[in-house]
Structures are given as C-alpha cells and as structure tokens.
Motif scaffolding. Structure first.
Motif, PDB file in Angstrom:
ATOM      1  N   ALA A  46       2.177  12.124   1.304  1.00 35.30           N
ATOM      2  CA  ALA A  46       1.907  13.648   1.752  1.00 35.30           C
ATOM      3  C   ALA A  46       3.514  13.956   2.303  1.00 35.30           C
ATOM      4  CB  ALA A  46       1.086  13.661   2.956  1.00 35.30           C
ATOM      5  N   ARG A  47       4.381  12.987   3.033  1.00 35.70           N
ATOM      6  CA  ARG A  47       5.581  13.165   3.293  1.00 35.70           C
ATOM      7  C   ARG A  47       6.419  13.539   2.267  1.00 35.70           C
ATOM      8  NH1 ARG A  47       5.080   9.038   7.059  1.00 35.70           N
ATOM      9  NH2 ARG A  47       6.041   7.875   5.433  1.00 35.70           N
ATOM     10  N   ALA A  48       6.166  13.001   1.143  1.00 38.95           N
ATOM     11  CA  ALA A  48       6.834  13.118  -0.076  1.00 38.95           C
ATOM     12  C   ALA A  48       6.619  14.399  -0.958  1.00 38.95           C
ATOM     13  CB  ALA A  48       6.973  11.837  -1.117  1.00 38.95           C
ATOM     14  N   ARG A  78       3.269   9.265 -17.211  1.00 34.42           N
ATOM     15  CA  ARG A  78       4.609   9.721 -16.479  1.00 34.42           C
ATOM     16  C   ARG A  78       4.930   8.713 -15.358  1.00 34.42           C
ATOM     17  NH1 ARG A  78       7.206  15.367 -16.361  1.00 34.42           N
ATOM     18  NH2 ARG A  78       8.821  14.205 -15.468  1.00 34.42           N
ATOM     19  N   LEU A  79       3.895   8.618 -14.541  1.00 36.62           N
ATOM     20  CA  LEU A  79       3.910   7.597 -13.355  1.00 36.62           C
ATOM     21  C   LEU A  79       4.116   6.280 -13.823  1.00 36.62           C
ATOM     22  CD1 LEU A  79       1.059   8.504 -10.890  1.00 36.62           C
ATOM     23  CD2 LEU A  79       3.283   9.127 -10.883  1.00 36.62           C
ATOM     24  N   LEU A  80       3.566   5.838 -15.015  1.00 37.93           N
ATOM     25  CA  LEU A  80       3.537   4.605 -15.442  1.00 37.93           C
ATOM     26  C   LEU A  80       5.127   4.334 -16.066  1.00 37.93           C
ATOM     27  CD1 LEU A  80       0.606   3.154 -17.767  1.00 37.93           C
ATOM     28  CD2 LEU A  80       2.984   1.904 -17.109  1.00 37.93           C
ATOM     29  N   ARG A  81       5.475   5.207 -16.824  1.00 42.68           N
ATOM     30  CA  ARG A  81       7.051   4.930 -17.772  1.00 42.68           C
ATOM     31  C   ARG A  81       7.898   5.301 -16.486  1.00 42.68           C
ATOM     32  NH1 ARG A  81       5.736   8.725 -21.789  1.00 42.68           N
ATOM     33  NH2 ARG A  81       4.749   7.171 -23.008  1.00 42.68           N
ATOM     34  N   GLU A  82       7.908   6.203 -15.692  1.00 38.58           N
ATOM     35  CA  GLU A  82       8.966   6.635 -14.980  1.00 38.58           C
ATOM     36  C   GLU A  82       9.132   6.025 -13.700  1.00 38.58           C
ATOM     37  OE1 GLU A  82       9.526  10.891 -15.182  1.00 38.58           O
ATOM     38  OE2 GLU A  82       8.784  10.702 -17.184  1.00 38.58           O
ATOM     39  N   ALA A  83       7.857   5.681 -13.220  1.00 39.28           N
ATOM     40  CA  ALA A  83       7.871   5.109 -11.734  1.00 39.28           C
ATOM     41  C   ALA A  83       7.322   3.612 -11.927  1.00 39.28           C
ATOM     42  CB  ALA A  83       7.100   6.026 -10.675  1.00 39.28           C
ATOM     43  N   GLY A  84       6.717   3.002 -12.995  1.00 36.12           N
ATOM     44  CA  GLY A  84       6.283   1.896 -12.897  1.00 36.12           C
ATOM     45  C   GLY A  84       4.937   1.613 -11.934  1.00 36.12           C
ATOM     46  N   VAL A  85       4.141   2.728 -11.895  1.00 41.42           N
ATOM     47  CA  VAL A  85       3.045   2.890 -10.783  1.00 41.42           C
ATOM     48  C   VAL A  85       1.798   3.124 -11.658  1.00 41.42           C
ATOM     49  CG1 VAL A  85       1.957   3.812  -8.848  1.00 41.42           C
ATOM     50  CG2 VAL A  85       4.288   3.502  -8.829  1.00 41.42           C
ATOM     51  N   VAL A  86       0.924   2.176 -11.656  1.00 36.64           N
ATOM     52  CA  VAL A  86      -0.507   2.571 -12.679  1.00 36.64           C
ATOM     53  C   VAL A  86      -1.668   3.183 -11.745  1.00 36.64           C
ATOM     54  CG1 VAL A  86      -1.793   1.469 -14.198  1.00 36.64           C
ATOM     55  CG2 VAL A  86       0.152   0.469 -13.883  1.00 36.64           C
ATOM     56  N   THR A 141      -5.576  -1.372  -4.096  1.00 34.69           N
ATOM     57  CA  THR A 141      -5.842  -3.002  -4.354  1.00 34.69           C
ATOM     58  C   THR A 141      -4.516  -3.784  -4.250  1.00 34.69           C
ATOM     59  OG1 THR A 141      -6.222  -2.373  -6.588  1.00 34.69           O
ATOM     60  CG2 THR A 141      -8.061  -2.829  -5.506  1.00 34.69           C
ATOM     61  N   ALA A 142      -3.738  -3.161  -3.458  1.00 34.91           N
ATOM     62  CA  ALA A 142      -2.194  -3.972  -3.335  1.00 34.91           C
ATOM     63  C   ALA A 142      -1.940  -3.915  -1.849  1.00 34.91           C
ATOM     64  CB  ALA A 142      -1.461  -3.419  -4.147  1.00 34.91           C
ATOM     65  N   PRO A 143      -1.099  -5.005  -1.410  1.00 38.58           N
ATOM     66  CA  PRO A 143      -0.751  -5.234   0.120  1.00 38.58           C
ATOM     67  C   PRO A 143      -0.119  -3.990   0.378  1.00 38.58           C
ATOM     68  CG  PRO A 143      -0.146  -7.021  -1.294  1.00 38.58           C
ATOM     69  CD  PRO A 143      -0.632  -6.130  -2.213  1.00 38.58           C
ATOM     70  N   VAL A 144       0.156  -3.628   1.697  1.00 36.68           N
ATOM     71  CA  VAL A 144       0.857  -2.537   2.273  1.00 36.68           C
ATOM     72  C   VAL A 144       2.232  -2.568   1.784  1.00 36.68           C
ATOM     73  CG1 VAL A 144       1.795  -1.788   4.315  1.00 36.68           C
ATOM     74  CG2 VAL A 144      -0.466  -2.296   4.162  1.00 36.68           C
ATOM     75  N   ALA A 145       2.841  -3.618   1.729  1.00 40.98           N
ATOM     76  CA  ALA A 145       4.440  -3.497   1.083  1.00 40.98           C
ATOM     77  C   ALA A 145       4.543  -3.203  -0.197  1.00 40.98           C
ATOM     78  CB  ALA A 145       4.851  -4.738   1.330  1.00 40.98           C
ATOM     79  N   ARG A 146       3.518  -3.269  -1.029  1.00 36.07           N
ATOM     80  CA  ARG A 146       3.712  -2.802  -2.498  1.00 36.07           C
ATOM     81  C   ARG A 146       3.271  -1.284  -2.498  1.00 36.07           C
ATOM     82  NH1 ARG A 146       6.230  -4.757  -6.385  1.00 36.07           N
ATOM     83  NH2 ARG A 146       4.503  -4.698  -8.037  1.00 36.07           N
ATOM     84  N   LEU A 147       2.136  -0.882  -1.396  1.00 35.71           N
ATOM     85  CA  LEU A 147       1.798   0.384  -1.698  1.00 35.71           C
ATOM     86  C   LEU A 147       3.205   1.363  -1.097  1.00 35.71           C
ATOM     87  CD1 LEU A 147      -1.698  -0.020   0.162  1.00 35.71           C
ATOM     88  CD2 LEU A 147      -0.874   0.822  -2.420  1.00 35.71           C
ATOM     89  N   ARG A 148       3.894   0.662  -0.125  1.00 35.39           N
ATOM     90  CA  ARG A 148       5.202   1.613   0.321  1.00 35.39           C
ATOM     91  C   ARG A 148       6.170   1.573  -0.766  1.00 35.39           C
ATOM     92  NH1 ARG A 148       5.095   1.687   5.921  1.00 35.39           N
ATOM     93  NH2 ARG A 148       4.117   0.012   7.088  1.00 35.39           N
ATOM     94  N   GLU A 149       6.265   0.471  -1.414  1.00 38.35           N
ATOM     95  CA  GLU A 149       7.120   0.529  -2.488  1.00 38.35           C
ATOM     96  C   GLU A 149       6.624   1.581  -3.597  1.00 38.35           C
ATOM     97  OE1 GLU A 149       9.828  -0.648  -3.756  1.00 38.35           O
ATOM     98  OE2 GLU A 149       9.846  -0.439  -5.733  1.00 38.35           O
ATOM     99  N   ALA A 150       5.210   1.702  -3.735  1.00 33.55           N
ATOM    100  CA  ALA A 150       4.868   2.740  -4.997  1.00 33.55           C
ATOM    101  C   ALA A 150       4.917   4.028  -4.372  1.00 33.55           C
ATOM    102  CB  ALA A 150       3.169   2.590  -4.805  1.00 33.55           C
ATOM    103  N   LEU A 190       7.503   6.889  -5.978  1.00 32.48           N
ATOM    104  CA  LEU A 190       7.094   8.104  -6.399  1.00 32.48           C
ATOM    105  C   LEU A 190       7.786   9.348  -5.555  1.00 32.48           C
ATOM    106  CD1 LEU A 190       4.288   6.856  -7.438  1.00 32.48           C
ATOM    107  CD2 LEU A 190       3.085   8.746  -6.627  1.00 32.48           C
ATOM    108  N   GLU A 191       8.375   9.113  -4.613  1.00 30.98           N
ATOM    109  CA  GLU A 191       9.373  10.030  -3.789  1.00 30.98           C
ATOM    110  C   GLU A 191      10.554  10.231  -4.822  1.00 30.98           C
ATOM    111  OE1 GLU A 191       9.632   8.395  -0.063  1.00 30.98           O
ATOM    112  OE2 GLU A 191      10.441  10.578   0.895  1.00 30.98           O
ATOM    113  N   ARG A 192      10.943   8.978  -5.306  1.00 29.05           N
ATOM    114  CA  ARG A 192      12.093   9.485  -6.119  1.00 29.05           C
ATOM    115  C   ARG A 192      11.687  10.049  -7.642  1.00 29.05           C
ATOM    116  NH1 ARG A 192      13.168   3.975  -4.289  1.00 29.05           N
ATOM    117  NH2 ARG A 192      12.268   3.101  -6.351  1.00 29.05           N
TER     118      ARG A 192
END
Ligand code: PLP
Length: 386
Positions: free
Chosen positions: A310-312, A340-348, A368-377, A381-383
């Motif tokens: 939401a912040r992003a 595009r999410l997959l190719r440009e951000a590596g988020v599936v 289904t991933a730990p908080v640290a990975r979700l923060r990274e995702a 996505l913000e970038r």
C-alpha cells in the motif's frame, strides 16, 4: 498407437501456469533469486505432536491394512467434536461424516454422484478450478457466479436467471475464499439456504480454510438454519495443521449426500491410511495453540506485506482470512502483470485468471515465505516501474 485423449480431457482449458512454470525455470537458470509466492502450500512444518502420533500409528501393524471406506470411527468422532467446539454444529459422526483423502478428493468425487449430462452447476468465478472441471467431466454445464470486489466477493444470487436456477443441481461456495480471501457473513448463508430450498439445489460448501482467519473467526455454512437439509461442507486438515502432503479431510452434512459421496468413493478409492487418520485425531482433539501460532505468523506476514505494498502505491486488498493476498494489476491483463513481476522483480504470483475469467484484473500472492522475504518482495515491487 494412437493415444487419443477422451474429449473431456481435451476440453480442459490450456494450463495457464505452464507459461509461468517455463518462465520460472528460465529465470532460475539465469541465476535469478526468485521469491515464490505463487503456490498455496504452507512453508511451515506439521506440529510435532501430530508427527509423533503418526510415528506411533505407523508402528502399529493394525493400521497397515485397507482402511474402512467411510473412515475411522475415531476420526469421524473427532471431526464431529471439532464442528461442535468451533461452530456449535452437532452432527452424527456415523451417518453425517465421511473421511476424505484430502478435501480435494471429496470435492472432485461429489459431482460424480449428482451431476448428469446437461445438469447445471453453479460455480464461483474466480474459484478453485476443481468445481468446474469435474462438472464438465460429468457432462454438466458450468454457470459462473461472478465474485466481484464491489459485492464483497460474494455471488449475487438475485442475478441468477430463474431458468438457470431451476436447472441447477449443485451450488459451490468457498469461504474463506480462494483466491479472493473473502469471508461470508451469516446473512449471506441464510440467503443461500432460502435459495437452495426454493430451487432444490444442493449446496456444497468448501471450508478448507476455516481456521485461517485474522480478526473475526470464519463461520461454517452448517451453522445456518436449514443448511443440513440442503447441503454438506468439505473440511481439510491441510492448511490448519500444515498437513498438505498428508492427504486428510472430511465431508459433513445431510446423511443422503454423505452416503452418495461414499458410494462413489467405495468404487474409486480404498480409504485414507488409518495412521494418517489417527494423526488427524491428534490434530483435531489436541492443543490448538499451534493453530493460534499459525494465525499469528500469517497475520504478521499479511500486515508487513499489505502495508508495504500500500505504501508503495499498489491497490492491495488486505485479507480478513486465508493466506492469500489479491493485488490489482493497474489495468494490465493479469497474465502480463504476472510475467512482468516475475521477469522484472523476480517475484512469483499467480494470475487470478487461473481461477476463472472473473479473476481478471488481479494477481494472487500466497504468504508462504518468512517476513524477511516478504519485505524483500515489497522492496522489489516498489522499485518496479509498471
Ligand atoms: C479452496 C480450496 N479447496 C480445497 C483445497 C484442497 O485442499 P486439500 O485437498 O489439501 O484438503 C484447496 C487447496 O489448495 C483449496 O484452495
């Protein structure tokens, strides 16, 4: 040899996820670190007391033979106790409960008992694909019930044409919902019962996510007055106890519906491994602190992920239940957005159109991933400039 597929198999729509799977392989081959939030399979282990019960049960040769088709009496009794404890619903475990080899098995076999060629089945769109696929396998006609955001992702019963309602045999419902994560209020279920009794429609409620709620406990269709006269409900231990691989669940409802499902199962499978059912008793009757902990973990993940998106500047729907999060695709087709999410951000993610055309405009993430990975995702996505 000509291995010509049966028409019913040929008629299954092309596997949408094949594109995504291929792209995942491609990106991984390039060494890209993918954050996979595509599949609804818990990353957490089954609680130890359930594993211990399983270990003990497998060591007992009494569990090694063909199980009873209907399921272990102790498991069905534990299922009935769960329904009473959780929803205040009282059922007869002898006549109104059948063990399933995972709820998917029961959901897939139920239409075999009731759908004849030409029968109409009312199916939520977007929705868990098994409802529509098995309807078609049986020669039935799928009538899609659109789940719209502005309608709380509940089907609009008043929009079902009279002639369709008259021909409908089954209505599928699924709350807490996959993929929209919506909950159903009791008032909606009351309308469903009234509609079902008026048009003689069986209500098949899929409650596989009943324990995955965050603020308000999810309900059961069976709590509704009249529900036991017209329907049944599918339950699963998969997500509640991180037991997706174990394959155990149960169906509960009108004795005639349960008996019909059992008749199909008797001709197709040979029951659920008794050791798994004994572990299921340990899960259902045991300390539910593990379920509280599970909810705490997913709630934290949800809060971090949704607040970050939401912040992003994304239009993200904060889920009241399940471990799914829907994100609006900024007007882009869901499949293109996913690629595009997959190719440009590596988020599936999963395009919600994988659950029906009604999912257009959204992608689904599974938490289904730990908080640290979700923060990274979120950071990725913000970038992203979409
Ligand atoms: C809505 C819904 N129903 C049922 C199932 C089947 O779960 P299981 O067969 O593991 O009980 C799933 C699995 O993802 C689901 O999303």
């Amino acid at each position: 040899m000509n291995f010509k597929l049966a028409a019913r198999i040929g008629a299954i729509p092309p596997y949408l996820f094949a594109h995504i799977d291929a792209l995942k392989l491609e990106e991984r081959a390039k060494g890209k670190d993918l954050i996979d939030l595509g599949i609804g399979d818990p990353d957490l282990p089954t609680p130890p007391h359930i594993v211990a019960a399983m270990q003990e049960a497998t060591a007992d040769a009494g569990t090694h033979r063909y199980p009873a088709y209907v399921g272990l009496a102790e498991f069905r009794a534990a299922a009935a106790r769960f329904l009473t404890r959780r929803f205040g619903v009282k059922v007869d475990p002898e006549r109104e409960v059948v063990t399933l080899i995972g709820s998917k098995e029961g959901i897939a076999h139920f239409p075999v008992a009731f759908v004849d060629p030409g029968d109409v089945v009312l199916v939520p769109d977007p929705g868990y694909p098994v409802y529509a696929t098995l309807t078609r396998f049986m020669g039935g006609e799928v009538f899609a019930l659109p789940l719209r955001r502005e309608h709380g992702f509940l089907p609009d019963l008043a929009a079902i044409p009279e002639r369709v309602a008259r021909r409908a045999k089954i209505m599928w419902l699924n709350y807490p919902n996959n993929p929209t994560a919506a909950l159903a209020p009791p008032e909606f279920y009351r309308q469903v019962v009234e509609f079902a009794l008026r048009y003689d429609i069986i209500v098949a409620s899929d409650n596989a996510y009943s324990e995955m709620w965050f603020e308000t406990p999810a309900g059961s269709f069976l709590q509704t007055p009249g529900a036991m006269e017209c329907g049944l409900e599918f339950h699963s231990l998969s997500k509640t106890y991180n037991m997706t691989g174990w394959r155990v669940g149960f169906a509960v409802g009108h004795a005639a519906l349960v008996a019909a499902l059992l008749q199909v199962k008797t001709n197709v499978d040979s029951g659920c491994f008794e050791a798994v059912q004994r572990a299921g008793v340990a899960a259902l009757d045991g300390d539910q602190a593990c379920v509280d902990e599970l909810r705490r973990i997913y709630r934290e993940r949800r809060d971090v992920f949704c607040a970050g998106l939401a912040r992003a500047g994304y239009d993200v729907i904060k889920p009241p239940a399940t471990f799914y999060v829907l994100l609006a695709t900024k007007g882009m087709p869901a499949l293109e957005f996913t690629m595009r999410l997959l190719r440009e951000a590596g988020v599936v993610a999963t395009p919600a159109t994988g659950f029906g055309a009604g999912g257009e405009g959204f992608v689904r993430f599974a938490l289904t991933a730990p908080v640290a990975r979700l923060r990274e995702a979120v950071a990725r996505l913000e970038r992203l400039r979409l």
